[in-house]
Design a protein around this motif. Structure first.
Motif, PDB file in Angstrom:
ATOM      1  N   ALA A 204      -9.649 -44.115  56.271  1.00 40.59           N
ATOM      2  CA  ALA A 204     -10.685 -43.109  56.496  1.00 40.59           C
ATOM      3  C   ALA A 204     -10.083 -41.706  56.510  1.00 40.59           C
ATOM      4  O   ALA A 204     -10.672 -40.754  55.980  1.00 40.59           O
ATOM      5  CB  ALA A 204     -11.418 -43.390  57.808  1.00 40.59           C
ATOM      6  N   PHE A 205      -8.903 -41.567  57.118  1.00 41.89           N
ATOM      7  CA  PHE A 205      -8.218 -40.273  57.113  1.00 41.89           C
ATOM      8  C   PHE A 205      -7.955 -39.817  55.676  1.00 41.89           C
ATOM      9  O   PHE A 205      -8.192 -38.653  55.328  1.00 41.89           O
ATOM     10  CB  PHE A 205      -6.882 -40.362  57.862  1.00 41.89           C
ATOM     11  CG  PHE A 205      -6.975 -40.643  59.335  1.00 41.89           C
ATOM     12  CD1 PHE A 205      -8.168 -40.511  60.029  1.00 41.89           C
ATOM     13  CD2 PHE A 205      -5.845 -41.053  60.041  1.00 41.89           C
ATOM     14  CE1 PHE A 205      -8.238 -40.770  61.397  1.00 41.89           C
ATOM     15  CE2 PHE A 205      -5.906 -41.306  61.398  1.00 41.89           C
ATOM     16  CZ  PHE A 205      -7.100 -41.177  62.080  1.00 41.89           C
ATOM     17  N   HIS A 206      -7.427 -40.711  54.850  1.00 39.82           N
ATOM     18  CA  HIS A 206      -7.135 -40.358  53.460  1.00 39.82           C
ATOM     19  C   HIS A 206      -8.378 -39.796  52.763  1.00 39.82           C
ATOM     20  O   HIS A 206      -8.331 -38.743  52.111  1.00 39.82           O
ATOM     21  CB  HIS A 206      -6.653 -41.587  52.687  1.00 39.82           C
ATOM     22  CG  HIS A 206      -5.279 -42.063  53.032  1.00 39.82           C
ATOM     23  ND1 HIS A 206      -4.255 -41.217  53.396  1.00 39.82           N
ATOM     24  CD2 HIS A 206      -4.740 -43.323  53.037  1.00 39.82           C
ATOM     25  CE1 HIS A 206      -3.156 -41.918  53.621  1.00 39.82           C
ATOM     26  NE2 HIS A 206      -3.427 -43.197  53.415  1.00 39.82           N
ATOM     27  N   LEU A 207      -9.488 -40.500  52.885  1.00 36.34           N
ATOM     28  CA  LEU A 207     -10.707 -40.107  52.181  1.00 36.34           C
ATOM     29  C   LEU A 207     -11.260 -38.789  52.712  1.00 36.34           C
ATOM     30  O   LEU A 207     -11.657 -37.904  51.940  1.00 36.34           O
ATOM     31  CB  LEU A 207     -11.758 -41.212  52.317  1.00 36.34           C
ATOM     32  CG  LEU A 207     -11.422 -42.546  51.649  1.00 36.34           C
ATOM     33  CD1 LEU A 207     -12.447 -43.606  52.040  1.00 36.34           C
ATOM     34  CD2 LEU A 207     -11.357 -42.396  50.133  1.00 36.34           C
ATOM     35  N   ALA A 208     -11.298 -38.653  54.036  1.00 39.59           N
ATOM     36  CA  ALA A 208     -11.875 -37.448  54.627  1.00 39.59           C
ATOM     37  C   ALA A 208     -11.032 -36.214  54.325  1.00 39.59           C
ATOM     38  O   ALA A 208     -11.570 -35.129  54.055  1.00 39.59           O
ATOM     39  CB  ALA A 208     -12.033 -37.638  56.138  1.00 39.59           C
ATOM     40  N   TYR A 209      -9.710 -36.356  54.359  1.00 36.89           N
ATOM     41  CA  TYR A 209      -8.854 -35.202  54.077  1.00 36.89           C
ATOM     42  C   TYR A 209      -8.903 -34.808  52.605  1.00 36.89           C
ATOM     43  O   TYR A 209      -8.748 -33.624  52.271  1.00 36.89           O
ATOM     44  CB  TYR A 209      -7.417 -35.473  54.519  1.00 36.89           C
ATOM     45  CG  TYR A 209      -7.187 -35.167  55.977  1.00 36.89           C
ATOM     46  CD1 TYR A 209      -6.667 -33.948  56.379  1.00 36.89           C
ATOM     47  CD2 TYR A 209      -7.514 -36.095  56.960  1.00 36.89           C
ATOM     48  CE1 TYR A 209      -6.465 -33.655  57.715  1.00 36.89           C
ATOM     49  CE2 TYR A 209      -7.320 -35.821  58.296  1.00 36.89           C
ATOM     50  CZ  TYR A 209      -6.796 -34.598  58.680  1.00 36.89           C
ATOM     51  OH  TYR A 209      -6.611 -34.310  60.006  1.00 36.89           O
ATOM     52  N   ALA A 210      -9.109 -35.762  51.722  1.00 36.19           N
ATOM     53  CA  ALA A 210      -9.275 -35.412  50.312  1.00 36.19           C
ATOM     54  C   ALA A 210     -10.511 -34.543  50.123  1.00 36.19           C
ATOM     55  O   ALA A 210     -10.482 -33.537  49.400  1.00 36.19           O
ATOM     56  CB  ALA A 210      -9.370 -36.675  49.465  1.00 36.19           C
TER      57      ALA A 210
END
Length: 632
Positions: A358-364
């Motif tokens: 979820a972190f990966h997607l949100a930060y992108a």
């Protein structure tokens, strides 16, 4: 989604009942409007002994887990900060009849003295304020702004390449027009009961040596690490003769005390257009920047409405753009909500894997779409649209990790209308590869934006709450102390993308994108707890994990803060704290996650909770630094 372990779910229920009544949690906070015990002698936890500084990450402690978190209870008021003397200053204001806003302002001035590496009048921040009598929530946006002389290419070298970050942060161009002092004035006049000429007095006593201040371990380590970037004025005070001050050394800052006396006697105009402002403009220009006294004189804060996000049975209210915290925390929590992670142990591979993905997607998405909302529209509805979230969530598989840099989605497809502006006024997009600059900017931030700030929180007997994160960006900001005035200047403009073309490019008067996330969480329309942390881009994941711990895992504040944390952004690398178990790290590695070679501490949480059954506050201060909390 794999099958959940029913045994783990049952263990979670047992764990929550075994904790007793140390803290309340949102799932039990279903009573009516709370009643504060005004004037009652039944005050529990009149004060708490400050937690010891932990020093180096991973250092052994005689205590473990939640026992290391400083906790206090009180119905009359609460102050939680990163430093015992700053906490005491805020508590003094409350004891003397001031409200939570007064206490927060006095605390901020004190932090400028005892934590000069993290915040001060040379920086800015964001304040979230709950006014109980009005039942209203406000944000006081005192984010630094670019001066009129700033331009989109000012962080590029002669070949058009980004100036290395470690060099960029020391430049005069990195200094944003500071907002902290203006915020203290506006906040007290709008929401307080005292004026800053009174609230600044304890800080004068601390800076002048009337109240003895010593260098703590964290400050000593920061001086040793950062002294190479100090200008002469900073070196004279904090590393005389090239030798960094040691822990335990007395810290007298008479030049800062005199600056505070000027502000006390002449008002904030001394900085915003007066004598202090002239000195600021001079030293910025001496270091290559463009800031003028006029830039300082025209600065003002913005009163705004906090961002709104829903998670389980609570509403998460935090800072809107130009802080990315509100939207990104909301997106992370909505992405993981559907996985019902409460059925797993908190320190399980399933929970940590879901968080990381979820972190990966949100930060992108953060890197591609967010900036100062006065200059660049963000697809805020699209980012939180259920169909878009489901599409993004579908990229998460529990069989393996994402091993490449995460790519942003297309939230504009789920957003009514089109972006109204993605470039500074009067500038075109000819010749700019926007997709390429977004990727370069995201990569630049992911490797560089691990700066430091300070967070603190206050509450009073009337039910007013303040959650305030304040900063000069990196440790000691630019390393530039204003000669003869004794305070460090921020390097906040390095939060802009060095490469032009995206929503977070540099422009005159624009505010750089931030991760600062002072938060107040509500349940049934009532405030439940405040939370915030320092840590650059790691602020977002720290705050999200604390909220998850309290809401999803029924943890009390001490447990929620003590639980080991992780961090990831659009880059595959996952950072983890020393207390993340070795077997859990091994399982994450087996899933394909790229863990950092060494652990590191992530954030430093200050929080308070409203126990609506007793009318008391429960305050908490993280053990990861020299935090302390005092209940009246």
């Amino acid at each position: 989604m794999p099958n959940r372990d029913d045994g783990a779910e049952h263990e979670g229920v047992a764990r929550s009942t075994e904790r007793g009544d140390r803290d309340a949690n949102p799932r039990s906070l279903r009573t009516g409007r709370r009643t504060f015990l005004k004037g009652s002698a039944a005050t529990i936890g009149a004060s708490a002994i400050p937690a010891a500084a932990t020093g180096v990450a991973g250092e052994e402690s005689s205590e473990s887990g939640a026992e290391r978190v400083d906790i206090a209870r009180s119905s009359e008021g609460m102050v939680s900060t990163v430093h015992p003397q700053a906490t005491e200053v805020g508590a003094e204001v409350l004891r003397d009849g001031g409200n939570a806003i007064d206490a927060a302002v006095a605390t901020q001035f004190a932090l400028n003295v005892v934590q000069p590496h993290s915040s001060g009048i040379g920086g800015g921040g964001f304040m979230v304020v709950y006014i109980a009598e009005e039942d209203e929530l406000y944000t006081v946006d005192n984010r630094e702004r670019a001066p009129l002389g700033a331009n989109a290419e000012m962080f590029l070298d002669d070949e058009g390449e980004p100036i290395p970050f470690d060099e960029r942060i020391t430049l005069g161009e990195a200094v944003g027009v500071p907002g902290t002092l203006r915020a203290t004035d506006v906040a007290t006049k709008r929401y307080g009961t005292r004026y800053i000429d009174e609230l600044i007095e304890p800080a004068i006593e601390l800076a002048s040596g009337e109240r003895r201040v010593t260098v703590d371990e964290y400050l000593a380590g920061a001086i040793e690490e950062e002294k190479g970037k100090f200008n002469d004025a900073a070196r004279e005070r904090f590393a005389p003769g090239g030798e960094a001050l040691d822990a335990g050394d007395e810290l007298v800052q008479e030049d800062l005390a005199e600056t505070f006396r000027l502000i006390r006697d002449e008002g904030i105009g001394a900085l915003y257009g007066g004598e202090i402002g002239e000195a600021v403009a001079d030293v910025v220009q001496d270091n290559g920047g463009s800031m003028t006294v006029d830039d300082l004189a025209r600065y003002n804060v913005t009163i705004d409405t906090p961002e709104y996000g829903e998670y389980e049975n609570v509403a998460v209210r935090t800072q809107p753009l130009p802080s990315s915290g509100g939207l990104t925390i909301a997106q992370i929590l909505k992405l993981i909500e559907a996985f019902d992670l409460g059925g797993y142990e908190r320190e399980s591979a399933e929970t940590f894997h879901a968080l990381i993905e979820a972190f990966h997607l949100a930060y992108a998405d953060r890197g591609a779409f967010m900036g100062d909302k006065a200059f660049a529209d963000a697809p805020w509805q699209g980012l939180l649209d259920e169909e878009y979230l489901e599409e993004r969530r579908g990229r998460i598989t529990f069989d393996e990790a994402t091993t490449a840099n995460a790519e942003p989605g297309d939230p504009w497809a789920y957003q009514p209308g089109n972006p109204y502006r993605v470039r500074a006024p009067g500038e075109g997009t000819e010749g700019i590869d926007v997709d390429a600059t977004e990727r370069m900017a995201a990569a630049d931030r992911s490797t560089a934006d691990r700066g430091q700030t300070t967070h603190f929180t206050t509450a009073d007997s009337e039910g007013n709450l303040v959650s305030w994160t304040t900063t000069i960006e990196q440790l000691f900001g630019t390393g530039i102390v204003v000669p003869e005035y004794g305070f460090f200047l921020n390097n906040e403009l390095t939060d802009f993308d060095a490469v032009p073309g995206g929503p977070n490019e540099v422009a005159p008067t624009k505010r750089p994108l931030s991760s600062t996330s002072p938060t107040i969480v509500f349940s049934d329309g009532e405030p439940v707890f405040t939370v915030g942390s320092p840590g650059g881009t790691t602020i977002i994941t720290t705050v999200a994990q604390i909220i998850q711990n309290v809401v999803e895992y029924d943890m009390d504040l001490a447990e929620a803060i003590a639980a080991p944390r992780i961090y990831a952004d659009a880059d595959p690398t996952v950072f983890y704290e020393p207390d993340v178990p070795a077997d859990l790290r091994e399982r994450l590695h087996e899933l394909g996650h790229e863990l950092a070679e060494e652990p590191s501490e992530l954030g430093n949480v200050q929080a308070l909770l409203v126990d609506r059954e007793t009318g008391e506050y429960v305050g908490a201060a993280d053990y990861r630094r020299n935090g302390s909390v005092i209940g009246l």
